[in-house]
Design a protein around this motif. Structure first.
Motif, short mmCIF file in Angstrom:
data_model
loop_
_atom_site.label_atom_id
_atom_site.label_comp_id
_atom_site.label_asym_id
_atom_site.label_seq_id
_atom_site.Cartn_x
_atom_site.Cartn_y
_atom_site.Cartn_z
N ALA A 94 -6.74 22.77 4.60
CA ALA A 94 -7.95 22.16 4.10
C ALA A 94 -8.20 22.52 2.67
O ALA A 94 -8.37 21.89 1.62
N PHE A 95 -8.53 23.89 2.65
CA PHE A 95 -9.17 24.63 1.55
C PHE A 95 -8.30 24.47 0.56
O PHE A 95 -8.56 24.38 -0.93
N GLU A 96 -6.85 24.23 0.50
CA GLU A 96 -6.04 24.28 -0.71
C GLU A 96 -6.04 22.98 -1.35
O GLU A 96 -5.55 22.55 -2.36
N GLU A 97 -6.53 22.13 -0.54
CA GLU A 97 -6.62 20.54 -1.18
C GLU A 97 -8.05 20.31 -1.83
O GLU A 97 -8.16 19.00 -2.08
N ARG A 98 -8.74 21.27 -1.89
CA ARG A 98 -10.19 20.84 -2.38
C ARG A 98 -10.13 20.44 -3.87
O ARG A 98 -9.10 20.82 -4.48
N ASN A 115 -15.47 30.14 -0.56
CA ASN A 115 -14.49 30.45 -1.24
C ASN A 115 -13.29 31.13 -0.45
O ASN A 115 -13.48 31.40 0.71
N ARG A 116 -12.32 31.81 -1.17
CA ARG A 116 -11.14 32.52 -0.46
C ARG A 116 -11.59 33.67 0.09
O ARG A 116 -11.10 34.02 1.35
N CYS A 117 -12.53 34.48 -0.45
CA CYS A 117 -13.10 35.52 0.23
C CYS A 117 -13.90 35.19 1.45
O CYS A 117 -13.58 35.97 2.39
N GLU A 118 -14.72 34.19 1.44
CA GLU A 118 -15.51 33.67 2.47
C GLU A 118 -14.60 33.41 3.94
O GLU A 118 -14.50 34.06 5.12
N ILE A 119 -13.70 32.83 3.23
CA ILE A 119 -12.56 32.48 4.62
C ILE A 119 -11.68 33.47 5.12
O ILE A 119 -11.42 33.73 6.38
N ASP A 120 -11.48 34.59 4.20
CA ASP A 120 -10.74 35.80 4.70
C ASP A 120 -11.65 36.46 5.62
O ASP A 120 -11.13 37.20 6.46
N VAL A 121 -12.83 36.69 5.13
CA VAL A 121 -13.62 37.42 6.14
C VAL A 121 -13.81 36.72 7.28
O VAL A 121 -13.83 37.58 8.54
N MET A 122 -13.97 35.39 7.48
CA MET A 122 -14.08 34.73 8.90
C MET A 122 -12.86 35.19 9.58
O MET A 122 -12.87 35.26 10.86
N ALA A 123 -11.73 34.94 8.93
CA ALA A 123 -10.43 35.30 9.54
C ALA A 123 -10.53 36.74 10.14
O ALA A 123 -9.94 36.94 11.36
N ASP A 176 -5.65 28.10 10.73
CA ASP A 176 -4.53 27.56 10.05
C ASP A 176 -5.15 26.17 9.29
O ASP A 176 -4.64 25.89 8.11
N GLU A 177 -5.78 25.35 10.20
CA GLU A 177 -6.25 24.22 9.46
C GLU A 177 -7.43 24.48 8.41
O GLU A 177 -7.32 23.58 7.25
N VAL A 178 -7.94 25.54 8.61
CA VAL A 178 -9.19 25.92 7.17
C VAL A 178 -8.06 26.09 6.07
O VAL A 178 -8.50 25.61 5.13
N ASP A 179 -6.94 26.88 6.22
CA ASP A 179 -6.27 27.19 5.09
C ASP A 179 -5.64 25.83 4.31
O ASP A 179 -5.65 25.87 3.20
N PRO A 222 -12.09 18.02 1.52
CA PRO A 222 -11.42 19.13 1.80
C PRO A 222 -12.14 20.34 2.16
O PRO A 222 -11.93 21.07 3.24
N ALA A 223 -12.77 20.77 1.27
CA ALA A 223 -13.95 22.14 1.27
C ALA A 223 -14.69 21.79 2.56
O ALA A 223 -14.82 22.96 3.40
N VAL A 224 -15.33 20.67 2.88
CA VAL A 224 -16.11 20.49 4.01
C VAL A 224 -15.65 20.67 5.24
O VAL A 224 -15.84 21.24 6.18
N ARG A 225 -14.18 20.15 5.16
CA ARG A 225 -13.26 20.08 6.39
C ARG A 225 -13.13 21.61 6.65
O ARG A 225 -12.96 22.16 7.94
N ALA A 226 -12.61 22.46 5.67
CA ALA A 226 -12.59 23.64 5.79
C ALA A 226 -13.69 24.48 6.46
O ALA A 226 -13.67 25.29 7.31
N LEU A 227 -14.88 24.14 5.85
CA LEU A 227 -16.13 24.77 6.49
C LEU A 227 -16.40 24.33 7.88
O LEU A 227 -16.55 25.54 8.81
N LEU A 228 -16.18 23.14 8.46
CA LEU A 228 -16.54 22.64 9.58
C LEU A 228 -15.28 23.52 10.65
O LEU A 228 -15.76 24.00 11.75
N LEU A 229 -14.17 23.68 10.22
CA LEU A 229 -13.23 24.21 11.09
C LEU A 229 -13.45 25.65 11.14
O LEU A 229 -12.91 26.46 12.11
#
Length: 363
Positions: free
Chosen positions: A257-261, A273-281, A252-255, A224-231
């Motif tokens: 996937a990351f929840e399933e890690r 992590n969540r901060c990195e994902i928020d920054v990308m958003a 949306d798919e990133v979120d 899941p975390a790898v999928r989140a990174l790729l997405l």
């Protein structure tokens, strides 16, 4: 030598739970648990993070990371010794190489790319020589080629950060070959998506989006975390290509996937992590003309990062400054830019320089 058990003892003495320590650092709870229990190597930046949060030195902790990078460059590695000896390579040397890859990867958090690239390039050359000249079992072969692919990804990332984009592309593509030899589709996808990230910045973002989507689709069985990174890379390339629908769908798919890690993620995705994902958003929102909505996202991330990770802090501050500038709050933009510049001085980066120039032009 400091051990994971030492970290746990210091954390317990300081009265912090593992979950709280994860919140106070940029590392995930699952990763810190594996470090403390000895299931993952203990890198210098984890020790430094514990020291900062707990406010106490840890016995025998590594010293200045720049010195460590230079020592790595001049010291003869076990790989070079093995290559000269011509003996059959076993799991013990493969484990040594894997540990060295992790250590170099974590040095990238706190050492400038200019200082780190020679050490990474040297280690990659020696690892390539090892796999070409030694004999080994099929199991060891997979481990060795996986390590070569991971080193190539790190070399590409560090080269790109110094502005050596052609070298970075060569590293990435060579790494894809190693990942194929190891039959590691997730690692191959990581290498391709890293290349797409570079192309989105300096090339045609439509090409970057195509490569990023290909990487994500090709690693459908990834964790899941790898999928989140790729997405994330799909989202970024799509935003640069001004494809809003594809961007929001990918985010949306990133979120999701990351929840399933879980705990079985590869070590190379430790930083997501969540901060990195928020920054990308937030970055995607800025690219798509929604700076006002983006502003809170990098703000929260900046507060969670340790100051020794100066490159990331400077990058996040540059996005915060851009969100303010595009929303019309120029005073806040200038303040955030000044803070970014102060961090950038301590850890030079071509990526950071380019970002600061973008913001400066807006002002």
């Amino acid at each position: 030598m400091t051990t994971g058990a030492d970290l746990r003892a210091a954390r317990d003495t300081g009265g912090l739970s593992l979950a709280r320590m994860a919140q106070r650092t940029h590392f995930t709870k699952s990763y810190l648990s594996m470090v403390e229990t000895g299931k993952r190597p203990l890198p210098a930046d984890v020790i430094a993070a514990y020291e900062q949060v707990l406010g106490v030195p840890l016995a025998n902790a590594p010293g200045d990371p720049v010195r460590l990078a230079h020592e790595w460059l001049v010291a003869e590695s076990p790989l070079a010794v093995q290559t000269r000896s011509g003996r059959r390579v076993g799991d013990s040397l493969a484990a040594t190489l894997e540990t060295r890859v992790v250590e170099l990867r974590h040095l990238d958090d706190v050492v400038s790319s200019h200082d780190l690239l020679p050490a990474v390039s040297k280690e990659l050359d020696e690892a390539r020589s090892l796999v070409r000249s030694s004999t080994y079992s099929d199991r060891t072969r997979k481990r060795l080629y996986t390590a070569v692919g991971e080193l190539a990804q790190l070399a590409g990332w560090v080269a790109s950060d110094t502005g050596r984009f052609a070298d970075a592309q060569r590293f990435y593509l060579a790494g894809v070959g190693a990942a194929n030899e190891a039959r590691d589709r997730a690692l191959g996808a990581q290498l391709l998506s890293s290349l797409s990230y570079q192309i989105a910045t300096i090339g045609d973002p439509r090409d970057a989006a195509l490569i990023a989507r290909t990487a994500a689709m090709g690693a459908h069985a990834a964790t899941p975390a790898v999928r989140a990174l790729l997405l994330e890379r799909v989202a970024w390339a799509s935003a640069k290509a001004r494809d809003a629908e594809a961007t929001w769908r990918a985010l949306d798919e990133v979120d999701d996937a990351f929840e399933e890690r879980g705990v079985d993620e590869p070590e190379w995705v430790y930083w997501l992590n969540r901060c990195e994902i928020d920054v990308m958003a937030g970055r995607c929102m800025i690219e798509l003309g929604r700076p006002g909505e983006a502003e809170p996202l990098p703000s929260a991330a900046i507060e969670s990062y340790p100051p020794e990770h100066a490159r990331e802090v400077a990058l996040y501050l540059s996005w915060l400054a851009e969100s303010h500038a595009r929303a019309g709050d120029l005073d806040a933009a200038r303040y955030a830019l000044a803070r970014a510049q102060s961090y950038a001085v301590s850890l030079p980066s071509a990526r950071v320089d380019q970002r600061l120039q973008v913001v400066q032009q807006l002002l």
